[in-house]
Write a protein that holds these residues in place. Structure first.
Motif, PDB file in Angstrom:
ATOM      1  N   ALA A  98      76.320  54.271  60.870  1.00 28.55           N
ATOM      2  CA  ALA A  98      75.319  55.037  61.706  1.00 28.55           C
ATOM      3  C   ALA A  98      74.485  54.237  62.658  1.00 28.55           C
ATOM      4  CB  ALA A  98      74.189  55.447  60.651  1.00 28.55           C
ATOM      5  N   TYR A 120      68.047  57.558  67.499  1.00 31.71           N
ATOM      6  CA  TYR A 120      66.645  57.926  67.101  1.00 31.71           C
ATOM      7  C   TYR A 120      65.641  57.055  67.292  1.00 31.71           C
ATOM      8  CZ  TYR A 120      63.203  59.064  63.261  1.00 31.71           C
ATOM      9  OH  TYR A 120      62.035  59.228  62.527  1.00 31.71           O
ATOM     10  N   SER A 172      72.467  54.198  56.861  1.00 39.15           N
ATOM     11  CA  SER A 172      71.550  55.489  56.940  1.00 39.15           C
ATOM     12  C   SER A 172      70.569  55.162  56.208  1.00 39.15           C
ATOM     13  CB  SER A 172      72.175  56.629  56.458  1.00 39.15           C
ATOM     14  OG  SER A 172      72.731  56.435  55.373  1.00 39.15           O
ATOM     15  N   ASP A 204      73.714  56.487  65.638  1.00 44.49           N
ATOM     16  CA  ASP A 204      72.515  57.584  65.332  1.00 44.49           C
ATOM     17  C   ASP A 204      71.292  56.702  65.455  1.00 44.49           C
ATOM     18  OD1 ASP A 204      74.446  59.368  65.074  1.00 44.49           O
ATOM     19  OD2 ASP A 204      75.029  59.021  63.237  1.00 44.49           O
TER      20      ASP A 204
END
Length: 319
Positions: free
Chosen positions: A90, A97, A73, A93
């Motif tokens: 992450a 993004y 992250s 994610d």
């Protein structure tokens, strides 16, 4: 009366070998390695293995860092060891993004690069193979002199040609357009040189003569006979040019200013510059994850075509 002095050999030593005429020689037998003839450490098996290991680490460590950093992250990116995975893993994610930021601009950059590199390298390979076949199998005035100009183009680096190409594109009205980056990728002098080498190795002159005797024209002979026979060389040239266009940076940097036309390398550079100059850590993470995604097509393409690549790189090695 004179006495004959005889040389006594030291104890434990072997007598020197006799020649055919009865004399002796002190030269060592061939095949024996003295201390001066031993191979150096760098040329020994252990030395070569160590050098190959260092080369493998030099190649794989940046890729390993890229994969592990993509799992972090924004908070863990600078707070953890570079070769440690993210605490929350992450990666999913980060990929979500990446493809959603700025209305999916990264996906557009990726598609632009596929067009630049995929279509451009395919056409460049066709032109290079046709030109190399022509230089090898056909006779025309000034052939060798023209081929010398092709070799001269191999020696000139691509970065040195970026500014002249920009000035030519400016006069033609191609600056900041798709064609300003696409058209220069169609010219591949090194591919022409390789195609001539592959043509001499793969295509026998007797087969072409038999096709001409049967009434086939030059274009049909090239398409139906020569092109299938030179398929490994075709794939090799395609991979060379695809990698070169995919990794191209300076020419798009000079030629383009519209973000919608950027290739993926130039887009990642914009994100990285934004992270450094404006202090946006999310852009730094975008550049890392985007770099990982941009490597995947090259790896997949090479794995799919490595069989042709290996046979093409060993062309002419065994007669």
């Amino acid at each position: 009366m004179t006495k004959t002095m005889t040389r006594v050999a030291p104890a434990g030593s072997r007598p020197a070998p006799e020649r055919t005429d009865g004399s002796r020689t002190d030269k060592p037998r061939p095949g024996r390695r003295g201390p001066a003839n031993r191979p150096s450490v760098l040329l020994s098996k252990a030395g070569v293995t160590a050098m190959l290991g260092l080369a493998a680490l030099y190649t794989l460590l940046p890729m390993l860092w890229l994969v592990l950093s993509s799992t972090k992250s924004r908070q863990d990116l600078f707070a953890t060891n570079g070769f440690a995975p993210g605490k929350d893993f992450a990666l999913v994610d980060n990929l979500t993004y990446l493809f959603e930021v700025d209305n999916g601009i990264f996906l557009r950059w990726l598609l632009n690069t596929v067009l630049y590199a995929g279509v451009g390298s395919l056409l460049a390979t066709v032109f290079s193979v046709a030109a190399g076949y022509t230089f090898d199998k056909l006779n025309f005035p000034g052939k060798e002199k023209l081929f010398s100009f092709v070799l001269l183009g191999v020696m000139v680096p691509g970065t040195a040609m970026a500014i002249p190409l920009y000035l030519i594109a400016a006069k033609a009205g191609l600056v900041n357009t798709f064609w300003g980056v696409f058209i220069p990728g169609l010219v591949f002098p090194f591919g022409v040189y390789l195609a001539r080498v592959f043509s001499a190795s793969y295509i026998p002159d007797e087969v072409l003569e038999a096709a001409r005797v049967d009434g086939a024209g030059e274009f049909r002979t090239f398409c139906r006979i020569a092109l299938p026979m030179i398929a490994p060389g075709f794939v090799t040239i395609f991979l060379f040019q695809f990698t070169q266009i995919w990794n191209s940076f300076f020419l798009p940097l000079v030629m383009l200013s519209d973000k919608d036309l950027f290739p993926v390398n130039l887009g990642l550079y914009v994100w990285y510059s934004s992270a450094l100059s404006q202090g946006h850590p999310q852009d730094y993470l975008l550049a890392i994850v985007g770099s990982l995604v941009s490597v995947v097509p090259l790896v997949v393409l090479f794995l799919m075509l490595q069989r042709f690549w290996k046979s093409g790189m060993t062309a002419g090695a065994v007669k």
